[in-house]
Design a protein around this motif. Structure first.
Motif, PDB file in Angstrom:
ATOM      1  N   CYS A 152     -11.150  -4.996   3.060  1.00  0.00           N
ATOM      2  CA  CYS A 152     -10.917  -4.364   4.360  1.00  0.00           C
ATOM      3  C   CYS A 152     -12.075  -3.460   4.785  1.00  0.00           C
ATOM      4  CB  CYS A 152      -9.615  -3.559   4.323  1.00  0.00           C
ATOM      5  SG  CYS A 152      -8.181  -4.551   3.828  1.00  0.00           S
ATOM      6  N   SER A 153     -12.821  -2.917   3.842  1.00  0.00           N
ATOM      7  CA  SER A 153     -13.923  -2.004   4.180  1.00  0.00           C
ATOM      8  C   SER A 153     -15.268  -2.695   4.256  1.00  0.00           C
ATOM      9  CB  SER A 153     -13.995  -0.859   3.162  1.00  0.00           C
ATOM     10  OG  SER A 153     -14.288  -1.359   1.861  1.00  0.00           O
ATOM     11  N   ASP A 154     -15.330  -3.963   3.876  1.00  0.00           N
ATOM     12  CA  ASP A 154     -16.624  -4.646   3.848  1.00  0.00           C
ATOM     13  C   ASP A 154     -17.285  -4.665   5.222  1.00  0.00           C
ATOM     14  OD1 ASP A 154     -18.726  -6.391   2.745  1.00  0.00           O
ATOM     15  OD2 ASP A 154     -17.819  -7.899   4.026  1.00  0.00           O
ATOM     16  N   ILE A 155     -16.507  -4.889   6.270  1.00  0.00           N
ATOM     17  CA  ILE A 155     -17.084  -4.921   7.614  1.00  0.00           C
ATOM     18  C   ILE A 155     -17.725  -3.582   7.957  1.00  0.00           C
ATOM     19  CG2 ILE A 155     -16.533  -5.113  10.069  1.00  0.00           C
ATOM     20  CD1 ILE A 155     -14.430  -7.157   9.359  1.00  0.00           C
ATOM     21  N   LEU A 156     -17.059  -2.499   7.591  1.00  0.00           N
ATOM     22  CA  LEU A 156     -17.592  -1.164   7.849  1.00  0.00           C
ATOM     23  C   LEU A 156     -18.906  -0.947   7.094  1.00  0.00           C
ATOM     24  CD1 LEU A 156     -17.137   1.745   9.033  1.00  0.00           C
ATOM     25  CD2 LEU A 156     -15.913   2.249   6.904  1.00  0.00           C
ATOM     26  N   SER A 174      -5.804   1.305  -6.469  1.00  0.00           N
ATOM     27  CA  SER A 174      -5.877   0.518  -5.235  1.00  0.00           C
ATOM     28  C   SER A 174      -4.461   0.267  -4.716  1.00  0.00           C
ATOM     29  CB  SER A 174      -6.566  -0.821  -5.492  1.00  0.00           C
ATOM     30  OG  SER A 174      -7.853  -0.632  -6.042  1.00  0.00           O
ATOM     31  N   MET A 175      -4.265   0.461  -3.429  1.00  0.00           N
ATOM     32  CA  MET A 175      -2.999   0.313  -2.724  1.00  0.00           C
ATOM     33  C   MET A 175      -2.122   1.564  -2.807  1.00  0.00           C
ATOM     34  SD  MET A 175      -3.923  -2.649  -1.838  1.00  0.00           S
ATOM     35  CE  MET A 175      -2.601  -2.875  -0.666  1.00  0.00           C
ATOM     36  N   ASN A 176      -2.499   2.558  -3.614  1.00  0.00           N
ATOM     37  CA  ASN A 176      -1.775   3.833  -3.609  1.00  0.00           C
ATOM     38  C   ASN A 176      -2.353   4.671  -2.479  1.00  0.00           C
ATOM     39  OD1 ASN A 176      -0.473   6.253  -4.033  1.00  0.00           O
ATOM     40  ND2 ASN A 176      -1.388   6.650  -6.052  1.00  0.00           N
ATOM     41  N   VAL A 177      -1.886   4.389  -1.267  1.00  0.00           N
ATOM     42  CA  VAL A 177      -2.496   4.978  -0.071  1.00  0.00           C
ATOM     43  C   VAL A 177      -2.373   6.495  -0.086  1.00  0.00           C
ATOM     44  CG1 VAL A 177      -2.375   5.078   2.448  1.00  0.00           C
ATOM     45  CG2 VAL A 177      -2.149   2.880   1.269  1.00  0.00           C
ATOM     46  N   GLN A 178      -1.233   6.999  -0.505  1.00  0.00           N
ATOM     47  CA  GLN A 178      -1.043   8.451  -0.526  1.00  0.00           C
ATOM     48  C   GLN A 178      -2.016   9.120  -1.485  1.00  0.00           C
ATOM     49  OE1 GLN A 178       2.863   9.729  -1.789  1.00  0.00           O
ATOM     50  NE2 GLN A 178       2.639  11.744  -0.842  1.00  0.00           N
ATOM     51  N   GLY A 179      -2.200   8.530  -2.668  1.00  0.00           N
ATOM     52  CA  GLY A 179      -3.136   9.102  -3.631  1.00  0.00           C
ATOM     53  C   GLY A 179      -4.567   9.023  -3.144  1.00  0.00           C
ATOM     54  N   LEU A 235      -8.656   1.164   8.537  1.00  0.00           N
ATOM     55  CA  LEU A 235      -9.153  -0.177   8.220  1.00  0.00           C
ATOM     56  C   LEU A 235      -8.089  -1.220   8.560  1.00  0.00           C
ATOM     57  CD1 LEU A 235     -10.744   0.558   4.734  1.00  0.00           C
ATOM     58  CD2 LEU A 235     -11.906   0.434   6.946  1.00  0.00           C
ATOM     59  N   PRO A 236      -8.514  -2.443   8.814  1.00  0.00           N
ATOM     60  CA  PRO A 236      -7.525  -3.506   9.040  1.00  0.00           C
ATOM     61  C   PRO A 236      -6.685  -3.705   7.787  1.00  0.00           C
ATOM     62  CG  PRO A 236      -9.722  -4.431   8.764  1.00  0.00           C
ATOM     63  CD  PRO A 236      -9.897  -2.943   8.881  1.00  0.00           C
ATOM     64  N   PRO A 237      -5.460  -4.207   7.926  1.00  0.00           N
ATOM     65  CA  PRO A 237      -4.613  -4.389   6.741  1.00  0.00           C
ATOM     66  C   PRO A 237      -5.139  -5.504   5.844  1.00  0.00           C
ATOM     67  CG  PRO A 237      -3.582  -5.366   8.667  1.00  0.00           C
ATOM     68  CD  PRO A 237      -4.787  -4.613   9.164  1.00  0.00           C
ATOM     69  N   LEU A 238      -4.739  -5.423   4.605  1.00  0.00           N
ATOM     70  CA  LEU A 238      -5.075  -6.469   3.643  1.00  0.00           C
ATOM     71  C   LEU A 238      -4.110  -7.632   3.814  1.00  0.00           C
ATOM     72  CD1 LEU A 238      -6.501  -7.530   1.053  1.00  0.00           C
ATOM     73  CD2 LEU A 238      -4.744  -6.307  -0.250  1.00  0.00           C
ATOM     74  N   GLU A 239      -4.651  -8.808   4.029  1.00  0.00           N
ATOM     75  CA  GLU A 239      -3.832 -10.011   4.074  1.00  0.00           C
ATOM     76  C   GLU A 239      -3.823 -10.640   2.685  1.00  0.00           C
ATOM     77  OE1 GLU A 239      -5.346 -12.622   7.064  1.00  0.00           O
ATOM     78  OE2 GLU A 239      -4.559 -11.414   8.726  1.00  0.00           O
ATOM     79  N   GLU A 240      -2.641 -10.808   2.126  1.00  0.00           N
ATOM     80  CA  GLU A 240      -2.555 -11.380   0.791  1.00  0.00           C
ATOM     81  C   GLU A 240      -1.341 -12.294   0.667  1.00  0.00           C
ATOM     82  OE1 GLU A 240      -2.251  -8.249  -2.058  1.00  0.00           O
ATOM     83  OE2 GLU A 240      -0.276  -7.596  -1.370  1.00  0.00           O
ATOM     84  N   ILE A 241      -1.396 -13.159  -0.313  1.00  0.00           N
ATOM     85  CA  ILE A 241      -0.311 -14.082  -0.607  1.00  0.00           C
ATOM     86  C   ILE A 241       0.560 -13.459  -1.688  1.00  0.00           C
ATOM     87  CG2 ILE A 241       0.286 -16.393  -1.386  1.00  0.00           C
ATOM     88  CD1 ILE A 241      -1.182 -16.378   1.260  1.00  0.00           C
ATOM     89  N   SER A 263      -1.317  -2.056   3.791  1.00  0.00           N
ATOM     90  CA  SER A 263      -2.349  -1.060   4.094  1.00  0.00           C
ATOM     91  C   SER A 263      -3.085  -0.667   2.817  1.00  0.00           C
ATOM     92  CB  SER A 263      -1.714   0.190   4.716  1.00  0.00           C
ATOM     93  OG  SER A 263      -2.674   1.221   4.846  1.00  0.00           O
ATOM     94  N   VAL A 264      -4.403  -0.521   2.924  1.00  0.00           N
ATOM     95  CA  VAL A 264      -5.204  -0.057   1.787  1.00  0.00           C
ATOM     96  C   VAL A 264      -5.600   1.411   1.941  1.00  0.00           C
ATOM     97  CG1 VAL A 264      -6.123  -2.352   1.323  1.00  0.00           C
ATOM     98  CG2 VAL A 264      -7.395  -0.792   2.810  1.00  0.00           C
ATOM     99  N   GLY A 265      -5.268   2.014   3.097  1.00  0.00           N
ATOM    100  CA  GLY A 265      -5.692   3.386   3.365  1.00  0.00           C
ATOM    101  C   GLY A 265      -6.938   3.412   4.232  1.00  0.00           C
ATOM    102  N   ALA A 266      -7.354   4.603   4.553  1.00  0.00           N
ATOM    103  CA  ALA A 266      -8.500   4.785   5.450  1.00  0.00           C
ATOM    104  C   ALA A 266      -9.786   5.014   4.662  1.00  0.00           C
ATOM    105  CB  ALA A 266      -8.254   5.971   6.376  1.00  0.00           C
ATOM    106  N   ALA A 267     -10.894   4.636   5.263  1.00  0.00           N
ATOM    107  CA  ALA A 267     -12.215   4.984   4.739  1.00  0.00           C
ATOM    108  C   ALA A 267     -12.662   6.301   5.369  1.00  0.00           C
ATOM    109  CB  ALA A 267     -13.220   3.888   5.054  1.00  0.00           C
ATOM    110  N   ILE A 268     -13.637   6.921   4.751  1.00  0.00           N
ATOM    111  CA  ILE A 268     -14.213   8.158   5.280  1.00  0.00           C
ATOM    112  C   ILE A 268     -15.705   7.939   5.470  1.00  0.00           C
ATOM    113  CG2 ILE A 268     -14.741  10.582   4.794  1.00  0.00           C
ATOM    114  CD1 ILE A 268     -12.115  10.721   3.240  1.00  0.00           C
TER     115      ILE A 268
END
Length: 414
Positions: free
Chosen positions: A170-174, A34-39, A63-69, A79-84
């Motif tokens: 980020c993908s839950d809405i989708l 998770s968070m390895n967008v390239q992979g 997907l929208p970016p992940l908001e985190e503390i 960014s978490v990457g794109a969904a397909i």
């Protein structure tokens, strides 16, 4: 159930065992923590290649970016990457949603990156079971459906998401939007360790605590300081004491950051914890407890506590429609001589969120194996073929309308 009508496609799946193993191995050798967008993008590229025989509409969805503390208590975006998303036969009367995640829990710097054969039928490797084997199973079962005379009788949407292992923030809405246009869901998480399917699932919430105090010299003026670490420890101790006070609710304080020079009273501490719930109303009880505990801390001079996060996975409970779908899967298993058993679990997944949209879901159609989320993770190799045939027969049965039509509500009614 008469298998003769489906035998050609089931035999085709049997012939694909080595191809399925090869694809699973290829995916597992691509780090997609998770968070390895390239992979994750590389895994997505492979999945699109494997899915080409489906001849479906393919779309990468940002997907929208992940908001985190962060560990400084500051809000930032990542960014978490794109969904397909793949779709086919949108005009069919029956519509289903299939889901699988591309990410794993193994970060790029994890030492667990290789495949090792444990014996002739067990392959050790990162994500082989959770859930790269499940992705391959899903694709091959769908290909078998599209090769059959039943193609077109069952419309489907398939979503590969990149952030399930961190709760699909980020993908839950989708996914939930797609569930609103489907009549049931199929998710390809791995089987439970004994090979059974997950029935009821607990809900889950992730929270971050940010405690701010007052810095001071630890030798000359310690009395004017307000120690954020001590205050947060008080809160976490009280939080942990909530375990056992409400049936089915568990709290896991999991991570703590804070402090600096040893001669300075620390003015910042950050902690993170997870809550598991059995019923929806448990969330309200937890919120009440958090409010009371934080009010006590905030009443102290010079201290300020803020709580971020919330519940993202509602509990999944079995409805009458879910029991009907489970019964059909058991019938398919009996026809193939594949045992189908069910167990409740404290784990959660995208199946929780799909079920919350009011449709039945089976969310452990993926591979069999064990020790997931550890360097001991292994795949039972022949389960690729077994689970793909079981899923394909379920798809054939759904396409033929073998499920009680009461399970297929009019989409416009929701």
């Amino acid at each position: 159930m008469n298998l003769s009508a489906y035998q050609t496609e089931l035999d085709w799946i049997t012939s694909q065992q080595q191809a399925m193993l090869h694809a699973t191995s290829e995916l597992a050798l691509i780090n997609s923590g998770s968070m390895n967008v390239q992979g994750i993008e590389r895994v997505g590229d492979r999945l699109l290649q494997y899915s080409a025989p489906l001849d479906a509409e393919q779309k990468r969805i940002d997907l929208p970016p992940l908001e985190e503390i962060n560990d400084r208590g500051e809000l930032h975006n990542r960014s978490v990457g794109a969904a397909i998303r793949l779709r086919k036969h949108p005009q069919a009367e029956r519509q289903i949603l299939l889901c699988g995640h591309m990410d794993t829990v193994f970060a790029p710097d994890s030492p667990f990156q290789e495949l090792t054969w444990l014996d002739a039928n067990r392959l050790n490797g990162p994500g082989v079971t959770d859930m790269k084997g499940g992705l391959v199973i899903m694709i091959h079962a769908l290909i078998a459906l599209e090769r059959s005379a039943l193609a077109g009788k069952l419309g489907w949407t398939l979503i590969f998401n990149p952030d399930e292992e961190i709760g699909s923030p980020c993908s839950d809405i989708l996914i939930t939007d797609a569930a609103k246009h489907a009549q049931l869901g199929l998710v390809f998480e791995p089987a439970l360790p004994d090979g059974s399917f997950a029935g009821e699932r607990k809900g889950s919430g992730n929270f971050t605590l940010v405690m701010r105090g007052r810095a001071a010299h630890a030798g000359r003026d310690i009395g004017s300081g307000r120690n954020a670490i001590r205050a947060l420890c008080d809160f976490i101790s009280a939080l942990d004491n909530l375990n056992g006070q409400r049936e089915g609710v568990t709290i896991n304080p999991a991570r703590f950051n804070g402090g600096g020079p040893l001669n300075q009273v620390p003015d910042l501490a950050v902690a993170r914890f997870n809550v598991r719930t059995r019923k929806k109303e448990d969330e309200h009880w937890i919120q009440q407890q958090l409010n009371a505990l934080s009010a006590e801390i905030n009443a102290r001079d010079g201290l300020s506590l803020r709580i971020h996060g919330g519940f993202s996975r509602p509990p999944k409970q079995l409805t009458p429609a879910a029991h009907e779908l489970a019964a059909l899967l058991a019938e398919c298993g009996s026809a193939l001589d594949i045992p189908v058993h069910w167990s409740a679990t404290g784990g959660c997944c995208d199946g929780n969120n799909i079920a919350a949209q009011g449709i039945p879901v089976i969310d452990t159609l993926g591979a069999e194996g064990g020790c997931i989320h550890s360097s001991e993770e292994f795949l039972i190799v022949d389960s690729l073929n077994r689970r793909a045939r079981l899923t394909a027969l379920l798809l054939f049965s759904l396409a033929e309308g073998q499920l009680d039509y009461q399970l297929w509500p009019q989409l416009t009614s929701r």
